[in-house]
Design an enzyme around this catalytic site. Structure first.
Site, PDB file in Angstrom:
ATOM      1  N   HIS A  85      -5.238   9.151  -0.413  1.00 55.11           N
ATOM      2  CA  HIS A  85      -5.283   8.362   0.818  1.00 55.11           C
ATOM      3  C   HIS A  85      -6.434   8.818   1.713  1.00 55.11           C
ATOM      4  O   HIS A  85      -6.312   8.937   2.932  1.00 55.11           O
ATOM      5  CB  HIS A  85      -3.957   8.422   1.562  1.00 55.11           C
ATOM      6  CG  HIS A  85      -3.708   7.218   2.429  1.00 55.11           C
ATOM      7  ND1 HIS A  85      -4.144   7.136   3.727  1.00 55.11           N
ATOM      8  CD2 HIS A  85      -3.090   6.031   2.174  1.00 55.11           C
ATOM      9  CE1 HIS A  85      -3.794   5.982   4.255  1.00 55.11           C
ATOM     10  NE2 HIS A  85      -3.139   5.280   3.323  1.00 55.11           N
ATOM     11  N   ASP A 110       0.823  -1.215   0.000  1.00 55.10           N
ATOM     12  CA  ASP A 110       0.000   0.000   0.000  1.00 55.10           C
ATOM     13  C   ASP A 110       0.856   1.264   0.000  1.00 55.10           C
ATOM     14  O   ASP A 110       2.030   1.244   0.375  1.00 55.10           O
ATOM     15  CB  ASP A 110      -0.896   0.046   1.247  1.00 55.10           C
ATOM     16  CG  ASP A 110      -2.032  -0.952   1.173  1.00 55.10           C
ATOM     17  OD1 ASP A 110      -2.076  -1.733   0.196  1.00 55.10           O
ATOM     18  OD2 ASP A 110      -2.870  -0.971   2.104  1.00 55.10           O
ATOM     19  N   HIS A 123       3.845  -2.281   2.968  1.00 59.72           N
ATOM     20  CA  HIS A 123       3.803  -0.929   2.411  1.00 59.72           C
ATOM     21  C   HIS A 123       5.071  -0.628   1.618  1.00 59.72           C
ATOM     22  O   HIS A 123       6.172  -0.986   2.057  1.00 59.72           O
ATOM     23  CB  HIS A 123       3.653   0.125   3.516  1.00 59.72           C
ATOM     24  CG  HIS A 123       2.339   0.057   4.233  1.00 59.72           C
ATOM     25  ND1 HIS A 123       2.077  -0.878   5.211  1.00 59.72           N
ATOM     26  CD2 HIS A 123       1.200   0.802   4.109  1.00 59.72           C
ATOM     27  CE1 HIS A 123       0.836  -0.707   5.674  1.00 59.72           C
ATOM     28  NE2 HIS A 123       0.288   0.310   5.020  1.00 59.72           N
ATOM     29  N   HIS A 153      -5.900   2.810  -4.361  1.00 60.90           N
ATOM     30  CA  HIS A 153      -5.876   3.090  -2.918  1.00 60.90           C
ATOM     31  C   HIS A 153      -6.321   4.531  -2.669  1.00 60.90           C
ATOM     32  O   HIS A 153      -5.826   5.183  -1.741  1.00 60.90           O
ATOM     33  CB  HIS A 153      -4.467   2.844  -2.375  1.00 60.90           C
ATOM     34  CG  HIS A 153      -4.407   2.617  -0.896  1.00 60.90           C
ATOM     35  ND1 HIS A 153      -5.264   1.764  -0.212  1.00 60.90           N
ATOM     36  CD2 HIS A 153      -3.578   3.128   0.058  1.00 60.90           C
ATOM     37  CE1 HIS A 153      -4.974   1.750   1.062  1.00 60.90           C
ATOM     38  NE2 HIS A 153      -3.946   2.594   1.271  1.00 60.90           N
TER      39      HIS A 153
END
Length: 690
Positions: free
Chosen positions: A130, A75, A227, A126
Site C-alpha cells: 500500500h 481496494d 474496500h 494495489h
C-alpha cells in the site's frame, strides 16, 4: 565454522526481519499519503478524461464503462473476515467485480485471492505494501509491482492487467504523485483504473451514506470504489447488498472493469516464472512472520527469565544477609585448628611474592605449600628467597593445575585445606573467616568472596561489576538453595576427608574447581559461601586475555555439567545440585546467552520498523532493573557504587563479548573438540593490593 554458522543464522534472521518490517510497515502507512496537491505535470487529457487510463502507447488513451454499466471495484484486500462476505453478496446478486489486491495480503491469504478469481471476478494490483508509488524511487516502484504480480500469479495462476495507485480517486483529482505512479505502472505494461464514484466507505459514514455515494446520478457508466480490507468493512457489506439491489432496479449491469470497458483477456495466464517467484515470495513473507512471532516470544521469555533471576537472587541475597548478620554466624564454637594453604603455581613470577606474603600474614595458624608446577620463570626461587616461616616449596615437572593441587593435598599436614591461585592476595583475616563454616560437620567446602584488584579502565570496571553483581549474588543464591556449583580457584576451603572421598582434584575438565565442587555436592557435602573471606585477584586487562579466560571457564563448566548430568535424577544433595544448580546454569549461562544475539537483532528491528520510543522505554526499564540490582549487590559487598556509571555501556559491549564466548564454547563442545589450557597473562598488579 561456528562463526560462519553464527553469521549465517544472524544474516537469515536479519533478512527475515527486514522482509517483515518492510511488508508490515505498509500497515502503518495505509491511509496516510504524502501531501502533494501539485498537478502541473499531469497531461491535460487525464483530468478531463475517463477513469480507465492506458499510458502504455505513444498517445494517452482513456475509457469508461458504457451507459447503464457499472464497474464495481474493491481496494486493500484480500481480508479473511470481509472478502468472503463481499464475494457472497456478489454471488447472490449475480454480479462480478475487480479486486485491487495488496500483495502482502495476498501472500498471507493466497486462498482468498484464488477464490476471487474462481468466482469470476478480476484481480488487479494495489502495490505490495500500500505504498504511495508516486513518492517512491523507481527501483521501489518496480519492486512493488513485480512482487504483487508474482504473488497473484502464484495464488491464482493468472497475471493481472489492472493497476490502481493507492490514495487515488477520480481523474479530476490526479496529482503529480498519482500520475507518476500511473506512468511507472504503464512502463511495466499495466493499465490504471481510477474511479468515478468514491463511496468513502473506509470512513464508515453509515450504510445509507455509502449507498448514496455509490449510486450513479445519471445513466452514464461509472467505476465505483469500495474496500474489502484495511479495517472494519461491515458497513460496506451491508451497503453493497442495498446498492446492488438498487442498481438492478434501475437496470444497471454490474461487472468487472474488463467486462465494463470491453477489454479482452484482462487476466491472462501467468508465466511459470511468475508463479515460481510468487510462491518464493509468499514463503519468504510467511517465514518472516513465523520468525518475528518466534523472536517476540523469545524476547518475552528472555525478559521474564531476567526479571525472575533479579527477583530470585535479590530475595536469596536478603535471606543470606540476614543469616550472616546473626551473631555469631558460624563461630559456635569458632574454628581455631590450623589450616594448610595450597598455592599451585606455574610461571607466576609477576605476583607470587605478593600472594605468598599476604597468605603468610594471616591471623590464623597456617602452613603454606607452594607447588611449583614446572615453572620456567623462577617462581619457586622467588618464594624460597622470601624466607618466610611456615612456607615451603614443592617442585615438580609440569603436569597441570589439578596435579599440582593433588600434590599439595598429599603434602598437607592438616584436615582443613585452603586452595588459592598464584595470582591472588589475601587479607589478614581471610583464612580465619573462610574456615569458620567448618564448625558445621556437614560442610565440605566453602567459597570465599573474590574481588578484582585491577579495576582501572572500562574493562576492569566491567569485570569488577560482574564479580560483585553476577558471581557473588549467584553464590548467595546457591548457598541458600544448597546447590553451589563452583568454589572458585582463587579462594576455596575444603575438608581433606571430603576431598579424599571424591578422589581429589580431577583433570577431566578445564574447570577443575567446578568439577570438584559438583563432585562434593553429589557426595552429600554441603557447600556454602562466606562473603567476609575476601581474596583479591588479577583480572584480564585485554580483550584477548579476557576471551581466553572466559572461553576456558565456559567450556570447562559445560564439561562439568555434562559429567555430573546424572545429578538431575538423584536425590538428596546431589538432586539439589542437579535440579537447582545445573538447571540455573543451563538456563542463565547457556540458553539465555545463545538467545542474546537474536534478541539484539530483534531490538535493532524494533528501532527501525516499530515504535523506537517503545523499544527505548523497554530497554530503559531493563537497565533500571540491572542498575537497582547492581546497587543492591554493591551495598551488600560494602563497595562504592561509583563504577556503576559504566553499567549501561557494559550491557552494550561487554555483554556481547560474553555471549560470543558461550556460543563458541557450545559449538566447541558439540563438535567434540578438546580445548587446550589457556593460561592468563600476569600483570603484577597484586603488589598494590597486598
Amino acid at each position: 565454522m561456528h562463526w560462519v554458522a553464527l553469521a549465517a543464522v544472524l544474516a537469515a534472521f536479519a533478512v527475515a526481519l527486514a522482509i517483515h518490517g518492510y511488508v508490515h510497515a505498509g500497515e502503518a502507512r495505509s491511509g496516510t499519503a504524502a501531501v502533494d496537491a501539485a498537478a502541473d505535470e499531469v497531461p491535460p487529457g487525464v483530468p478531463a478524461g475517463n477513469p480507465v487510463i492506458d499510458p502504455t502507447g505513444r498517445d494517452l488513451r482513456t475509457a469508461a464503462p458504457a451507459a447503464r454499466t457499472v464497474a464495481l471495484t474493491f481496494d486493500d484486500g484480500p481480508d479473511p473476515r470481509w472478502t468472503p462476505e463481499i464475494l457472497r453478496v456478489l454471488r447472490e446478486h449475480g454480479a462480478t467485480a475487480t479486486f485491487f489486491a495488496v500483495g502482502s495480503a495476498v501472500a498471507e491469504h493466497p486462498d482468498l485471492a484464488r477464490d476471487i478469481v474462481a468466482s469470476g471476478n478480476e484481480i488487479g494490483l494495489h502495490t505490495f505494501t500500500h505504498l504511495d508509488l508516486g513518492a517512491a524511487p523507481q527501483w521501489q516502484q518496480s519492486m512493488e509491482l513485480a512482487a504483487t504480480q508474482r504473488v497473484i500469479a502464484a495464488a491464482t495462476g493468472v497475471g493481472a492487467t489492472w493497476f490502481r495507485p493507492p490514495y487515488s480517486s477520480t481523474p479530476a483529482a490526479v496529482t503529480n504523485d498519482v500520475w507518476n505512479a500511473v506512468e511507472a505502472a504503464g512502463a511495466d505494461g499495466y493499465l490504471s483504473v481510477l474511479t468515478t464514484l468514491d463511496t468513502r466507505d473506509w470512513t464508515t459514514p453509515g450504510v445509507d451514506a455509502i449507498v448514496a455515494a455509490g449510486s450513479p446520478p445519471t445513466d452514464d457508466g461509472a467505476v465505483i470504489l469500495m474496500h474489502d480490507g484495511g479495517g472494519d468493512r461491515s458497513q460496506t457489506v451491508a451497503a453493497l447488498d442495498e446498492l446492488l439491489t438498487a442498481l438492478d432496479v434501475r437496470g444497471f449491469t454490474v461487472s468487472s472493469v474488463g467486462d465494463a470497458v470491453g477489454a479482452d483477456a484482462a487476466d491472462p495466464p501467468a508465466s511459470w516464472w511468475d508463479r515460481f517467484a510468487g510462491w518464493a515470495t509468499i514463503a519468504a513473507v510467511r517465514t518472516s512472520d513465523v520468525v518475528v512471532s518466534g523472536l517476540t516470544w523469545a524476547l518475552v521469555l528472555s525478559g521474564v527469565v531476567v526479571l525472575a533471576r533479579a527477583v530470585l537472587v535479590t530475595a536469596a541475597a536478603v535471606r543470606h544477609a540476614r543469616r550472616v548478620r546473626r551473631v555469631p554466624v558460624w563461630e559456635d564454637p569458632p574454628v581455631t585448628e590450623p589450616v594448610s594453604v595450597i598455592v599451585p603455581a606455574y610461571n607466576e613470577s609477576a605476583g607470587i611474592e605478593a600472594a605468598v606474603r599476604s597468605i603468610a600474614a594471616s591471623d590464623h595458624p597456617i602452613e603454606v605449600i607452594v607447588v611449583d608446577d614446572g615453572s620456567t620463570d623462577g617462581t619457586a626461587d622467588l618464594v624460597e628467597r622470601l624466607g618466610l616461616p611456615r612456607v615451603r616449596v614443592i617442585r615438580q615437572q609440569n603436569q597441570g593445575k589439578p596435579a599440582a593441587l593433588n600434590t599439595g593435598i598429599r603434602a598437607a599436614q592438616h584436615e582443613l585445606i585452603v586452595m588459592v591461585d598464584g595470582d591472588t592476595v589475601f587479607e589478614p583475616d581471610t583464612v580465619r573467616l573462610l574456615v569458620q563454616p567448618f564448625t558445621d560437620p556437614n560442610v565440605g567446602a566453602v567459597s570465599g568472596n573474590t574481588k578484582v584488584a585491577n579495576r582501572g579502565g572500562l574493562l576492569g570496571r566491567w569485570q569488577h561489576i560482574e564479580y560483585v553483581v553476577g558471581f557473588n549474588l549467584d553464590r548467595r543464591l546457591f548457598d541458600v538453595a544448597e546447590c553451589m556449583p563452583t568454589v572458585p580457584g582463587a579462594i576455596g576451603g575444603f575438608r581433606r576427608s571430603a576431598l579424599a572421598r571424591v578422589g581429589g582434584v580431577s583433570s577431566d575438565t578445564l574447570a577443575e574447581d567446578t568439577d570438584l565442587t559438583m563432585a562434593l555436592c553429589r557426595d552429600g557435602w554441603r557447600v556454602v559461601y562466606e562473603e567476609r573471606a575476601r581474596a583479591w585477584t588479577e583480572a584480564p586487562q585485554t580483550l584477548d586475555a579476557l576471551w581466553k579466560q572466559r572461553y576456558r571457564w565456559c567450556y570447562g563448566t559445560l564439561q562439568a555439567m555434562f559429567k555430573h548430568r546424572r545429578a538431575v535424577v538423584q536425590g538428596g544433595a546431589a538432586g539439589k545440585l542437579g535440579r537447582r544448580g545445573l538447571g540455573y546454569l543451563l538456563v542463565l549461562q547457556v540458553l539465555l546467552p545463545l538467545l542474546a544475539p537474536v534478541v539484539d537483532v530483534f531490538a535493532l528491528y524494533g528501532l527501525l520498523f516499530l515504535d523506537p520510543m517503545r523499544i527505548l522505554v523497554v530497554w530503559a526499564a531493563f537497565m533500571l532493573v540491572q542498575v537497582l540490582m547492581a546497587w543492591f549487590a554493591f551495598a551488600l559487598d560494602g563497595e562504592s557504587p561509583g563504577p556503576l556509571w559504566s553499567l549501561p555501556l557494559q550491557q552494550v559491549v561487554y555483554r556481547q563479548l560474553m555471549y560470543l564466548v558461550v556460543i563458541q564454547s557450545v559449538f566447541t563442545a558439540l563438535a567434540g573438540t578438546r580445548l587446550r589450557w589457556h593460561r592468563m597473562e600476569r600483570y603484577g598488579s597484586l603488589a598494590k593490593a597486598a
